[in-house]
Design an enzyme around this catalytic site. Structure first.
Site, short mmCIF file in Angstrom:
data_model
loop_
_atom_site.label_atom_id
_atom_site.label_comp_id
_atom_site.label_asym_id
_atom_site.label_seq_id
_atom_site.Cartn_x
_atom_site.Cartn_y
_atom_site.Cartn_z
N ASP A 129 20.48 76.30 33.31
CA ASP A 129 19.77 75.90 32.06
C ASP A 129 18.33 75.13 32.25
O ASP A 129 17.51 75.14 31.38
CB ASP A 129 20.54 75.47 30.96
CG ASP A 129 21.26 73.95 31.34
OD1 ASP A 129 20.92 73.55 32.39
OD2 ASP A 129 22.01 73.50 30.61
N HIS A 130 18.32 74.26 33.21
CA HIS A 130 17.33 73.12 33.27
C HIS A 130 16.18 73.57 34.14
O HIS A 130 15.00 72.93 33.90
CB HIS A 130 18.01 71.94 34.05
CG HIS A 130 18.70 70.87 33.19
ND1 HIS A 130 19.48 71.25 32.43
CD2 HIS A 130 18.40 69.46 32.92
CE1 HIS A 130 19.87 70.19 31.82
NE2 HIS A 130 19.33 69.33 32.22
N ARG A 683 21.43 61.57 35.30
CA ARG A 683 20.90 61.96 36.84
C ARG A 683 21.05 60.90 37.79
O ARG A 683 20.64 59.98 37.52
CB ARG A 683 19.46 62.36 36.71
CG ARG A 683 18.58 60.99 36.29
CD ARG A 683 17.14 61.78 35.89
NE ARG A 683 17.23 62.74 34.82
CZ ARG A 683 16.09 62.85 34.08
NH1 ARG A 683 15.00 62.28 34.27
NH2 ARG A 683 16.21 63.53 32.95
#
Length: 791
Positions: A129-130, A683
Site C-alpha cells: 500500500d505504501h 519506521r
C-alpha cells in the site's frame, strides 16, 4: 456452529448463567474451532487461553482489570511468574499474528531471511500500500507502480511464498482497512510494522505498531517484549450530532494530551457514550454512531502504545457483515473477557461529553494543535496562515471506510444539487478494494467525482508523501486540508511551506467546496449557481452497505503449503534491495571520544530522521536509504537543515555525508536531541541508518516509544538526560564518552564525559530503560545477532 450455540444455550439454562463457561467448553469445545480468518482455516481463535491467563493474573493481582489489561495479560508467555507493574516492568507476550506494509516489510523480511529460520511461526501478512504514487488517478497510478516497483513486489511475493506469509497485492488497499475487514476481532493481539496499527482497536483488538525487528521476533516464535503499559481511560458520555464527527473525538483528545501525552500507555475508551459507537460509521439520523477505528488509529498521534474499545453489538454487526459471524458468536459467549471489569482503575481519566463536542480541525505542522472549525478562519488570519484551500484530500487509513465515503458524498450531493463543484482540488482515497468496489456500485464514487474529486488508488498515497503534486512549487506557501492523521512539515507533498490541517472527511469536503478555511458549515452560507444562498445540512452516511460489501477483485496470494523450493533472489547490483550484513558486536569497553554528529533543535520525528515520499523506493536497501538520514532535522548550531560542520575537515556538508566521512575514518558519533525524539511513524530505518553510518548513541530529553525500542534492537544506545537542562551543556564541537558500560545493568544510570573545545569537561548522568534482555542485544550488536547466538 448453529447446533453448537444451541447446545451451549441449553446447557446454560440447565446450569445457570453463573456457571463457569469452561464447564461447557470442556464438553463441547472440540466442535467449536473457529478460524481466525477465512485465509487461515487451520489457525483458530483461542479465547480459552485468554480466559485461563486472565484468571491466573486476576487471582495474583486481586483487583478488577481494565479491558487493555485483560487482552495484554491474556497473551502473557508466563502468566504465573511474569512480574506485572504498569509503567515499570517488561512483559513477555505471545501475539496472535503479524501484519507488515510493503515499505517496512522489505527490511522485516530481509531480517527474517538473515535469521535462517524456515517459516514464520504465527499467521503473518504483507500488504502493498505504501509504494503507489498518486499522480493522475487510481488505474494509471496503480499500473505505473506495478512497473516501477516490480523488483520489490516480486521480492515480497516470493519471500512471502517461501516463508509462509500471505501477500496482499498492490491495489488491495491500505493495510489497516484490510486488517479491520479480515483479521482484527475482539481480544486478538496483533503487531504491525506501521504506527497506525492501533486502527484495529475499533474492533476490540489490541493492535500495536512496532519496528520490523519486533515483527521478526514474533514471526520467529520468540516471546515479544513490551513495557507494561499504563492505561488512560477516556470516558464518553452523550452522543454525536450535527457536523461533529468521530474524528473530533480523537482531535479533542490529541489537543488535551499532546503528541507525547499517551507515551507508554494504552488509551481505553469506555462509558455510556460507547453505546452510540459503531466500528466505522453512523446512521441516517441526527444522532450518529462513532467510528471507533478512526479514533484508535489516530491514537498514534499522542504517542499511545495503542487504543481500544470494549466489545459491543456494533462490533458484532460489523463482524457478521464482513463474513465473520462465527467469530461474533464466539465473542458473544466470551463477552465478559472483552469489556473492562466493573471498578477497574485507570492511571489517568479524561471525560468527554459527546453532546457538547464541536467540529475540530488540527494543525498546521503538528496533529495536536486543536482548533474548533468555527474559529479556524480567525486563527489563520491572525497567524498568517493561507486561508485559501488549495487541495482537500479524503481517505487514508484513518478515514476511508464505507461510511466515511458516504458522509463525504452526502455533502458533495448537496453542492451538486445547487449547481456547485469544489473550488479546491479534491482527491478521494478508498481504503480497500472492497470499499472501492462498494462505493462505485452504490453511486458514491460518481457523486464524489462529479463534485470534482479524483479517485486515487486503494493505497496510502498523499498521506505518507506519495504524491506527485504539481499545482504549487516547492517553497510556495499554501494550505491543504485532509482527513489523514499526520501533518508534520513536508509530510504530504515534500513542501515545507504547505500548511496541512487534519479534520473529518465531511469537513474536508465542505472546505474544498467553499475553497477557504474561513468557512463554518454549521453557520455559514454558500451561494448556489442561481445566486441563492443555502446552508449545507449535516452529513449522513449508512453505517454499513444495505446490499453487503462488494469484494471487488481478488487480490490475495495464499502462501503454498511448502515453500522450501521457492527462490528469493536479491541481485548484488540492485539499488532497491540489499541483503543485510550483521552489525559489529560491542567491543567490551566504554565508548570514548565520540563526535557530536548533530545537536538537533526542536521537533524531530521519524520523518525528519528518515524521510518517506521519494525515499520509500530505497526501503529495502540500507546503504542507499541511509543517504536521507536526518536530512530534515534542524541543526542547533546554525538553524539549518542538512547542513553541519565536519570537525575532521572543517568544511560543511550534509548530515549523511559527514556521518559517512566519520565512519570511514573510524570515528564513532552520537546524536543529541530534544523532547519526544522519534515520534511519528514506526519506521525502523530511523534506527538502522544511524547504526549503519557509525552512530553509537542517541542522547535526548525524551523518546517516543517505538523509536526507542527500534534503536535498542539495532544495538544503538537510546539514552536520556537525567537533568533535561543538560541538553544545553552540549556543544556541536564536543567529544562525548559513554562510561559505565562494563557494569551496564537495568536501572543503573550511565554517565557521559563531555569534553569541550576550551579544555573544560562536564560529567552528565544519563538514564536508560534497558532490561537484561535488551542489554544482551546491545552486547551482541543487535537483537538479530542475539537471536542467531541463541539458535
Amino acid at each position: 456452529m448453529a447446533t453448537y450455540c444451541l447446545t451451549v444455550a441449553r446447557l446454560q439454562l440447565a446450569l445457570g448463567h453463573g456457571a463457569r463457561r469452561l464447564h461447557v467448553s470442556a464438553a463441547y469445545r472440540a466442535q467449536a474451532h473457529v478460524s481466525m480468518s477465512r485465509f487461515e482455516p487451520s489457525s483458530f481463535v483461542n479465547y480459552e487461553r485468554l480466559q485461563s491467563n486472565i484468571d491466573i493474573v486476576r487471582k495474583r493481582l486481586n483487583r478488577p482489570l481494565t479491558l487493555s489489561e485483560k487482552i495484554v495479560y491474556g497473551h502473557l508467555d508466563d502468566p504465573h511468574k511474569q512480574e506485572i507493574d504498569r509503567g515499570r516492568t517488561y512483559l513477555r507476550l505471545r501475539p496472535d499474528r503479524v501484519a507488515m506494509q510493503d515499505a517496512t516489510a522489505q527490511m522485516a523480511m530481509l531480517q527474517f531471511i538473515s535469521s535462517g529460520l524456515p517459516k514464520v511461526a504465527v499467521p503473518s501478512t504483507i500488504h502493498c500500500d505504501h509504494l503507489i504514487e498518486a499522480k493522475t488517478g487510481g488505474v494509471k497510478d496503480l499500473a505505473r507502480a506495478k512497473e516501477v516497483n516490480h523488483e520489490v513486489y516480486n521480492f515480497l511475493s516470493s519471500a512471502g511464498a517461501k516463508y509462509g506469509v500471505g501477500f496482499w497485492k498492490p491495489g488491495s488497499g491500505i493495510i489497516h482497512q484490510i486488517i479491520l475487514e479480515n483479521y482484527a476481532y475482539p481480544g486478538v493481539m496483533l503487531i504491525g510494522t506501521d504506527s497506525h496499527t492501533p486502527n484495529g482497536g475499533g474492533l476490540g483488538s489490541i493492535c500495536i505498531g512496532v519496528g520490523g525487528a519486533d515483527a521478526v521476533d514474533v514471526m520467529a516464535g520468540i516471546a515479544w517484549e513490551l513495557k507494561c503499559p499504563e492505561v488512560i481511560g477516556v470516558k464518553l458520555t452523550g452522543s454525536l450530532s450535527g457536523w461533529t464527527s468521530p474524528k473530533d473525538v480523537i482531535l479533542k483528545v490529541a489537543g488535551i494530551l499532546t503528541v507525547k501525552g499517551g507515551t507508554g500507555a494504552i488509551v481505553e475508551y469506555h462509558g455510556p457514550g460507547v453505546d452510540s459507537i459503531s466500528c466505522t460509521g453512523q446512521l441516517k439520523k441526527k444522532r450518529k454512531k462513532i467510528s471507533m477505528a478512526t479514533i484508535c488509529n489516530m491514537g498514534a498521534e499522542i504517542g499511545a502504545t495503542t487504543s481500544v474499545f470494549p466489545y459491543n453489538h456494533r462490533m458484532k454487526t460489523y463482524l457478521e457483515k464482513t463474513g465473520r459471524g462465527q467469530i461474533a458468536a464466539l465473542a458473544d459467549e466470551f463477552s465478559d473477557l472483552l469489556v473492562p471489569d466493573e471498578g477497574c482503575k485507570y492511571d489517568q481519566l479524561i471525560e468527554i461529553n459527546l453532546d457538547e463536542l464541536k467540529p475540530h480541525i488540527n494543525g498546521p505542522f503538528t496533529p495536536d494543535l486543536a482548533h474548533p472549525v468555527s474559529e479556524i478562519g480567525a486563527v489563520a488570519e491572525k497567524n498568517g496562515w493561507p486561508l485559501e484551500v488549495k487541495v482537500g484530500l479524503i481517505g487514508s487509513c484513518t478515514n476511508s471506510s464505507y461510511e466515511d465515503m458516504g458522509r463525504a458524498a452526502s455533502v458533495a450531493k448537496q453542492a451538486l444539487d445547487n449547481g456547485l463543484t469544489c473550488k479546491a482540488q479534491f482527491t478521494v482515497t478508498p481504503g480497500s478494494e472492497q470499499i472501492r468496489a462498494t462505493i462505485e456500485r452504490d453511486g458514491y464514487s460518481k457523486i464524489l467525482g462529479d463534485v470534482g474529486g479524483v479517485v486515487l488508488a486503494n493505497a496510502c498515497g498523499p498521506c505518507i508523501g506519495q504524491w506527485d503534486r504539481q499545482d504549487v512549487k516547492k517553497g510556495e506557501k499554501n494550505t491543504i486540508v485532509t482527513s489523514f492523521n499526520r501533518n508534520f512539515t513536508a509530510r504530504n507533498d515534500a513542501n515545507p511551506a504547505t500548511h496541512a490541517f487534519v479534520t473529518s472527511p465531511e469537513i474536508v469536503t465542505a472546505l474544498a467546496i467553499a475553497g477557504t478555511l474561513n468557512f463554518n458549515p454549521e453557520t455559514d452560507y454558500l451561494t448556489a449557481a442561481n445566486g441563492e444562498k443555502f446552508k449545507l445540512d449535516p452529513p449522513y452516511g449508512d453505517e454499513l452497505p444495505a446490499m453487503d460489501f462488494d469484494p471487488g477483485q481478488d487480490t490475495y496470494q495464499h502462501p503454498p503449503p511448502d515453500g522450501t523450493s521457492i527462490r528469493v533472489d536479491v541481485s548484488p547490483e540492485s539499488n532497491r534491495l540489499q541483503l543485510l550484513e550483521p552489525f559489529d558486536k560491542w567491543s567490551g569497553s566504554d565508548l570514548e571520544d565520540m563526535k557530536v554528529l548533530i545537536k538537533v533543535k526542536g521537533k524531530c520525528t521519524t520523518d525528519h530522521i528518515s524521510a518517506a515520499g521519494p525515499w520509500l523506493k530505497f526501503r529495502g536497501h540500507l546503504d542507499n536509504i541511509s543517504n536521507n538520514m536526518l536530512i530534515g532535522a534542524v541543526n542547533s548550531e546554525n538553524d539549518a537543515i542538512n547542513k553541519l560542520k565536519n570537525y575532521l575537515t572543517g568544511e560543511y556538508g550534509g548530515v549523511p555525508d559527514v556521518a559517512r566521512h566519520y565512519k570511514a575514518n573510524g570515528v564513532s558519533w552520537v546524536v543529541v536531541g530534544d523532547d519526544n525524539y522519534g515520534e511519528g511513524s514506526s519506521r525502523e530505518h530511523a534506527a538502522l541508518e544511524p547504526r549503519h553510518l557509525g552512530g553509537r548513541a542517541i542522547i535526548v530529553k525524551s523518546f517516543a516509544r517505538i523509536h526507542e525500542t527500534n534503536l535498542k534492537k539495532q544495538g544503538v544506545l537510546p539514552l536520556t538526560f537525567s537533568n533535561p537542562s543538560d541538553y544545553d551543556k552540549i556543544c556541536p564541537d564536543d567529544k562525548i564518552s559513554i562510561r559505565g558500560l562494563k557494569a551496564f545493568a537495568p536501572g543503573k544510570p550511565l554517565s557521559a564525559a563531555v569534553k569541550h573545545s576550551d579544555g573544560s569537561e562536564d560529567t552528565l548522568e544519563l538514564i536508560h530503560s534497558f532490561n537484561e534482555t535488551q542489554i544482551e542485544w546491545f552486547q551482541a550488536g543487535s537483537a538479530l545477532n542475539r537471536m542467531k547466538e541463541m539458535q
